[in-house]
Design a protein around this motif. Structure first.
Motif, mmCIF file in Angstrom:
data_model
loop_
_atom_site.group_PDB
_atom_site.id
_atom_site.type_symbol
_atom_site.label_atom_id
_atom_site.label_comp_id
_atom_site.label_asym_id
_atom_site.label_seq_id
_atom_site.Cartn_x
_atom_site.Cartn_y
_atom_site.Cartn_z
ATOM 1 N N ALA A 9 12.310 -29.157 46.697
ATOM 2 C CA ALA A 9 13.194 -30.322 46.749
ATOM 3 C C ALA A 9 13.625 -30.615 48.185
ATOM 4 O O ALA A 9 13.749 -29.705 49.008
ATOM 5 N N PHE A 32 18.756 -33.579 48.325
ATOM 6 C CA PHE A 32 18.832 -33.374 46.880
ATOM 7 C C PHE A 32 19.360 -31.975 46.576
ATOM 8 O O PHE A 32 20.199 -31.797 45.684
ATOM 9 N N SER A 39 23.098 -31.890 47.016
ATOM 10 C CA SER A 39 23.834 -32.570 45.954
ATOM 11 C C SER A 39 23.867 -31.747 44.678
ATOM 12 O O SER A 39 24.888 -31.682 43.997
ATOM 13 N N ARG A 40 22.749 -31.091 44.359
ATOM 14 C CA ARG A 40 22.717 -30.280 43.142
ATOM 15 C C ARG A 40 23.556 -29.026 43.306
ATOM 16 O O ARG A 40 24.237 -28.586 42.380
#
Length: 219
Positions: A184, A188, A191-192
């Motif tokens: 990823a 991203f 954010s996760r």
């Protein structure tokens, strides 16, 4: 114990000057940010299963050549290593000592994959403090509830965040180190990880959102 992350599921555990390398897979080396030379001083290597994101054979051969470190693994990986003239120590179940590390090998079941066979996979309990279930989210691992640190898959084609968080909620570790995020993009991943951190804070679980090359924690 210092634990350093080298992209995706590649870790180095360090204690009393001894370094144990775990799962140097192809995502670790894919962009050239990590090279085998980084691991030339490791003292031992553990491979959990045969999937290429955990076992990158060309780079493993180079690491073994540079470090002369013994490799510990299970039968299926061992067969692949033998074909490449790499010797190995069979480690599938039970307690064994590697330097200052007490390692308990536990058979764990890989999560189901699309049109792909399930590999033999070996997890670890390290110094009675760290649970490494690798790519398993098996609820039977809840018997290790309350362990100091859980190494947790956080992104995968075989699971969503609800399933992943639910698994960790059952384990109830004191801390979590996220893994399996090497495919990823950084924005991203951040954010996760922020989402996971917010979730686990509700239960008093510390989530270490590290993903930079060589970033580490100590427990």
């Amino acid at each position: 114990m210092k634990i350093s992350k080298y992209i995706h599921s590649c870790l180095v555990f360090e204690l009393d000057g001894f370094k144990l390398l775990v799962d140097p897979g192809n995502f670790t080396f894919a962009e050239g940010l990590v090279k085998p030379e980084i691991f030339k001083d490791v003292n031992a290597i553990f491979i959990s299963h045969i999937h290429p994101d955990h076992l990158d054979m060309p780079n493993l051969k180079e690491i073994v050549k540079l470090s002369n470190a013994p490799v510990y693994t299970n039968s299926q990986v061992g067969e692949a290593l033998t074909k490449e003239d790499i010797t190995f120590n069979l480690t599938e179940e039970g307690i064994f000592n590697v330097g200052p590390f007490k390692l308990e090998a536990i058979p764990v079941v890989h999560e189901p994959l699309l049109d792909s066979p399930i590999p033999q996979m070996t997890g670890l309990i390290i110094n009675d403090k760290v649970l490494h279930p690798v790519d398993s989210l098996d609820t039977t691992l809840a018997k290790y509830q309350g362990i100091d640190l859980l190494l947790l898959v956080t992104m995968a084609p075989f699971a969503n965040e609800l399933k992943i968080a639910g698994f960790a909620d059952q384990i109830k570790p004191k801390q979590i180190l996220p893994l399996h995020d090497g495919f990823a993009k950084p924005f991203f991943v951040k954010s996760r990880f922020a989402n996971y951190k917010k979730h686990f804070e509700k239960s008093g679980i510390k989530f270490h959102g590290i993903f930079e090359v060589g970033e580490s924690i100590s427990i």
